[in-house]
Design an enzyme around this catalytic site. Structure first.
Site, PDB file in Angstrom:
ATOM      1  CB  SER A 162      87.531 -39.731  73.349  1.00  0.00           C
ATOM      2  OG  SER A 162      87.574 -38.476  74.493  1.00  0.00           O
ATOM      3  CB  THR A 213      85.920 -34.160  76.146  1.00  0.00           C
ATOM      4  OG1 THR A 213      86.165 -34.681  74.891  1.00  0.00           O
ATOM      5  CG2 THR A 213      87.147 -34.788  76.788  1.00  0.00           C
ATOM      6  CD  GLU A 220      79.504 -40.420  82.569  1.00  0.00           C
ATOM      7  OE1 GLU A 220      79.478 -41.583  82.184  1.00  0.00           O
ATOM      8  OE2 GLU A 220      80.213 -40.232  83.541  1.00  0.00           O
ATOM      9  N   PRO A 257      95.635 -46.204  79.568  1.00  0.00           N
ATOM     10  CG  PRO A 257      97.383 -46.985  80.986  1.00  0.00           C
ATOM     11  CD  PRO A 257      96.029 -47.257  80.440  1.00  0.00           C
TER      12      PRO A 257
END
Length: 393
Positions: free
Chosen positions: A132, A368, A366, A128
């Site tokens: 990245s 950004t 997968e 949460p």
């Protein structure tokens, strides 16, 4: 998509999947999307075709597909219905990780059932408060003798509700003298006590691909479930495996782009405006030409990334390039397909309306595209990458 680069056996597999998509998928996609029911009958047929075993070696019951062949098959699936490609993508990444980095015991235990689809794999990476920047995860695996005591909250888990194996990125408690905690991958069976799906997210597209949050609240994970021989190897294992994921996403995006171009070309050949079908108008011809050029460029770059991965060694730059370029092209091609359809392109009865929504996800998942651009920029500083790009020192 077939030809001299592939063996007769590989061409046969690709042809079989293409027939499956043509006969069993494409005619029914719009109906299946409207009904909103999980397509178990198609998943069953995919199991029979061995598609869940694409990344599983033949010695463990899989197809053992070369990476370029895996990419082609995912493009074919994506060109029919991207939802089906999504069922295979992260599953194949999990299978690849276990086949490449797992112990012999882990391979023998899990790969045969991953190949048949009896086991379904999902990646548990994001949290949460952490997307990245995976090194910032808080999921913790504490040493408890013969097992780890795992506490983690993982979000945006694709196929998480259907998955039975959760390849989970975790940290170990910091030890005195260590500059930073070790990071590992654990093979967590969803059937373990205290593993629960707590939320299901409603998305803009891919409604039949479940995306969930999973809580692991004091889960006892046997130490034999640590991927590989030792703690602290999770990050390089993951980076290697995500290169497969990027190729898979790129290939699926190319499939969506091909579908969008096909729909645009067909519509332009039927829609009459000012006395002729609109494909006679130069403005439409230019759009179609640009779309076709981008499609071929994205396909070639994806196949280059797949071939580089097959050759071995580090190839995060080219796989990041392929994922970024293919997904950007897919979104642009899908958008132009909507424009060519005019008002009809915004109506859900038309395929391109859905393709436009689907294409957007490929620019996010997968990694950004902005994160992938950072990966590319950093790798451009390497001598080998300079040579690959033909740059002067």
């Amino acid at each position: 998509m077939t030809g001299e680069l592939h063996t007769p056996e590989e061409n046969e597999i690709i042809g079989t999947v293409a027939r499956f998509v043509k006969e069993r998928v494409r005619p029914y996609v719009q109906q299946l999307e409207r009904e909103g029911k999980y397509p178990q009958h198609l998943v069953g047929e995919m199991m029979e075709l061995g598609l869940f075993g694409l990344a599983v070696p033949e010695s463990y019951g899989g197809l053992g597909a070369r990476i370029p062949v895996l990419a082609i098959i995912l493009e074919v699936l994506g060109s029919g219905w991207a939802t089906l490609a999504a069922y295979v993508n992260s599953h194949s990444t999990v299978a690849y990780a276990i086949a490449t980095h797992g112990t012999e015991q882990q391979k023998s235990r899990y790969l045969p059932r991953l190949a048949t689809g009896e086991h379904r794999g999902a990646l548990c990476l994001s949290e949460p408060g952490c997307g990245s920047d995976l090194q910032a995860i808080k999921g913790l695996a504490k040493d408890a003798g013969d097992h780890y005591d795992l506490v983690a909250s993982k979000t945006y888990v694709t196929n998480g509700a259907k998955a039975t194996l959760l390849l989970t990125l975790v940290k170990h408690p910091a030890v005195a003298g260590e500059t930073k905690p070790k990071i590992s991958l654990l093979i967590v069976e969803k059937a373990y006590p205290k593993v629960s799906v707590t939320s299901t997210f409603e998305k803009t597209a891919f409604h039949l691909v479940d995306t969930v949050q999973i809580e692991m609240d004091g889960v006892a994970v046997p130490k034999a479930q640590l991927l590989g021989p030792a703690e602290g190897m999770g990050f390089p294992q993951l980076m290697d495996s995500l290169e497969i994921g990027r190729v898979a996403i790129a290939a699926s995006a190319v499939g969506v782009a091909a579908n969008a171009l096909s729909e645009a070309k067909r519509y332009a050949s039927e829609r009459v405006a000012f006395g002729v079908t609109i494909d006679h108008h130069q403005a439409i011809q230019m759009k179609l030409a640009d779309m076709a050029t981008k499609l071929v460029g994205a396909r070639l770059m994806t196949m280059e990334a797949a071939s580089a991965k097959e050759r071995g060694g580090r190839c995060d730059m080219i796989t990041a390039m392929a994922k970024t370029y293919a997904s950007d092209c897919a979104l642009e091609i899908a958008h132009q397909a909507v424009v060519i359809h005019g008002g009809a392109g915004y109506i859900r009865d038309y395929v391109v309306e859905r393709l436009h929504r689907e294409a957007l996800l490929y620019t996010i998942g997968e990694g950004t595209n902005d994160i992938n651009r950072i990966v590319i920029s950093r790798r451009m500083k390497g001598e080998e990458e300079m040579q690959y790009l033909g740059l002067l020192p």
